[in-house]
Design an enzyme around this catalytic site. Structure first.
Site, mmCIF file in Angstrom:
data_model
loop_
_atom_site.group_PDB
_atom_site.id
_atom_site.type_symbol
_atom_site.label_atom_id
_atom_site.label_comp_id
_atom_site.label_asym_id
_atom_site.label_seq_id
_atom_site.Cartn_x
_atom_site.Cartn_y
_atom_site.Cartn_z
ATOM 1 N N ARG A 125 -16.926 7.734 -22.876
ATOM 2 C CA ARG A 125 -15.588 7.212 -23.114
ATOM 3 C C ARG A 125 -15.640 5.857 -23.812
ATOM 4 N NH1 ARG A 125 -11.535 7.155 -18.241
ATOM 5 N NH2 ARG A 125 -10.157 6.651 -19.987
ATOM 6 N N TYR A 127 -12.730 2.796 -25.324
ATOM 7 C CA TYR A 127 -11.350 2.390 -25.542
ATOM 8 C C TYR A 127 -10.993 2.623 -27.014
ATOM 9 C CZ TYR A 127 -11.462 -0.048 -21.024
ATOM 10 O OH TYR A 127 -11.554 -0.365 -19.699
ATOM 11 N N ASP A 158 -6.630 2.611 -5.984
ATOM 12 C CA ASP A 158 -7.273 3.525 -6.931
ATOM 13 C C ASP A 158 -8.713 3.895 -6.550
ATOM 14 O OD1 ASP A 158 -8.683 1.228 -7.543
ATOM 15 O OD2 ASP A 158 -8.348 1.343 -9.706
ATOM 16 N N ASP A 163 -10.604 -5.128 -10.216
ATOM 17 C CA ASP A 163 -10.962 -5.495 -11.581
ATOM 18 C C ASP A 163 -10.643 -6.962 -11.866
ATOM 19 O OD1 ASP A 163 -11.700 -2.842 -12.164
ATOM 20 O OD2 ASP A 163 -9.636 -2.321 -12.682
ATOM 21 N N ASP A 195 -3.837 -0.520 -9.476
ATOM 22 C CA ASP A 195 -5.095 -0.947 -10.084
ATOM 23 C C ASP A 195 -4.969 -2.428 -10.436
ATOM 24 O OD1 ASP A 195 -7.486 -1.148 -11.387
ATOM 25 O OD2 ASP A 195 -7.020 0.283 -12.990
#
Length: 285
Positions: A125, A127, A158, A163, A195
């Site tokens: 993956r 962005y 989550d 983060d 999140d």
């Protein structure tokens, strides 16, 4: 003998049973962190030395970044690295350096939780565009998926560490450990899951002394909070998904609220490693 006793006292790498008796570890010693292909030093917390070692070629399914203590034993950046450093300062582990697009993350379901590149349907993956800040996690935190946050539309956690979006000017490295101070918090809601995004700055940044709360960010980093919110709101749109939402009035909460989030998710992590809450597929090693 004195040096040996000091190493034992400073060593934060506790066993799971030892960790089950604490919510966080506090230490303020220095560490030199090195990566096998690129060396760097950061002012973090540990003695003995932490070694960050790459395994497999970058940008492949086999790529991993493992953390090792001075004896060569693998340790978990999520579970074994202390969260608190005291005086409102915390450890921050960089997963994604600023101005890069590979979606790197701690593998919470693998032993020793190394950093790897995320996948979807067997493909790596990325962005759709570069992220403009250093991005990663706070160790010893966990967003409990069984907890409905009444302050954020009842959204459930989550199932990941919290983060961090680090707004300093320097590009960090994958696996680098920085000392940061939180400045605010954004309550992102991603497909119904909460999140949190803690906005923080590295103490090594030249402007770190100028910013101590969310209003200071607007003054000294004008437009940054809006840019962070918009980036995380929109990054899934090119893949055909809807925009993410934000709670708390669509604005960044202040430093005190960010500290509240950190403390609550640290408590959730403590319950997780005590096995008071089912771990599911999460690795506690």
């Amino acid at each position: 003998m004195a040096a040996a006793r000091l190493a034992v006292i400073a060593n934060p790498f506790l066993s799971l049973n030892q960790r089950s008796h604490v919510r966080s570890l506090r230490c303020n010693r220095g560490v030199s962190v090195s990566v096998s292909k690129r060396l760097f030093t950061c002012n973090a917390i540990h003695n003995p030395q932490l070694n960050v070692k790459e395994q497999g070629p970058p940008e492949t399914l086999d790529y991993r970044v493992f953390f090792h203590d001075s004896s060569g034993k693998k340790v978990s950046p999520w579970h074994d690295l202390p969260l608190h450093l005291g005086d409102g300062v915390f450890n921050f582990i960089v997963e994604i350096p600023k101005e890069s697009s590979a979606k790197m993350e701690v593998a919470t379901d693998e032993p020793y939780t190394p950093i790897k590149q995320d996948t979807k349907k067997g493909k790596l993956r990325y962005y759709p565009y570069n992220i403009n800040w250093n991005y990663g996690l706070l160790p010893q935190t966990w967003e409990d998926p069984s907890f409905a946050n009444s302050e954020v539309e009842g959204a459930l956690g989550d199932n990941d560490p919290v983060d961090v979006v680090e707004i300093g000017e320097r590009q960090a490295k994958i696996g680098q450990i920085l000392k940061v101070k939180p400045l605010g918090a954004l309550a992102m809601i991603d497909e119904g899951e909460l999140d949190w995004k803690i906005v923080a700055i590295s103490l090594d940044d030249p402007r770190a002394s100028l910013v101590n709360d969310v209003d200071d960010v607007e003054k000294h980093f004008p437009g940054t909070l809006t840019a962070i919110r918009d980036w995380f709101r929109d990054y899934k749109i090119p893949d055909g998904k809807p925009a993410n939402k934000f709670g708390l009035g669509n604005k960044a909460a202040n430093k005190d609220y960010a500290l509240k989030v950190i403390n609550e998710t640290n408590e959730s992590w403590a319950k997780l490693v005590k096995r008071s809450i089912p771990a599911g597929e999460l690795s506690l090693v």
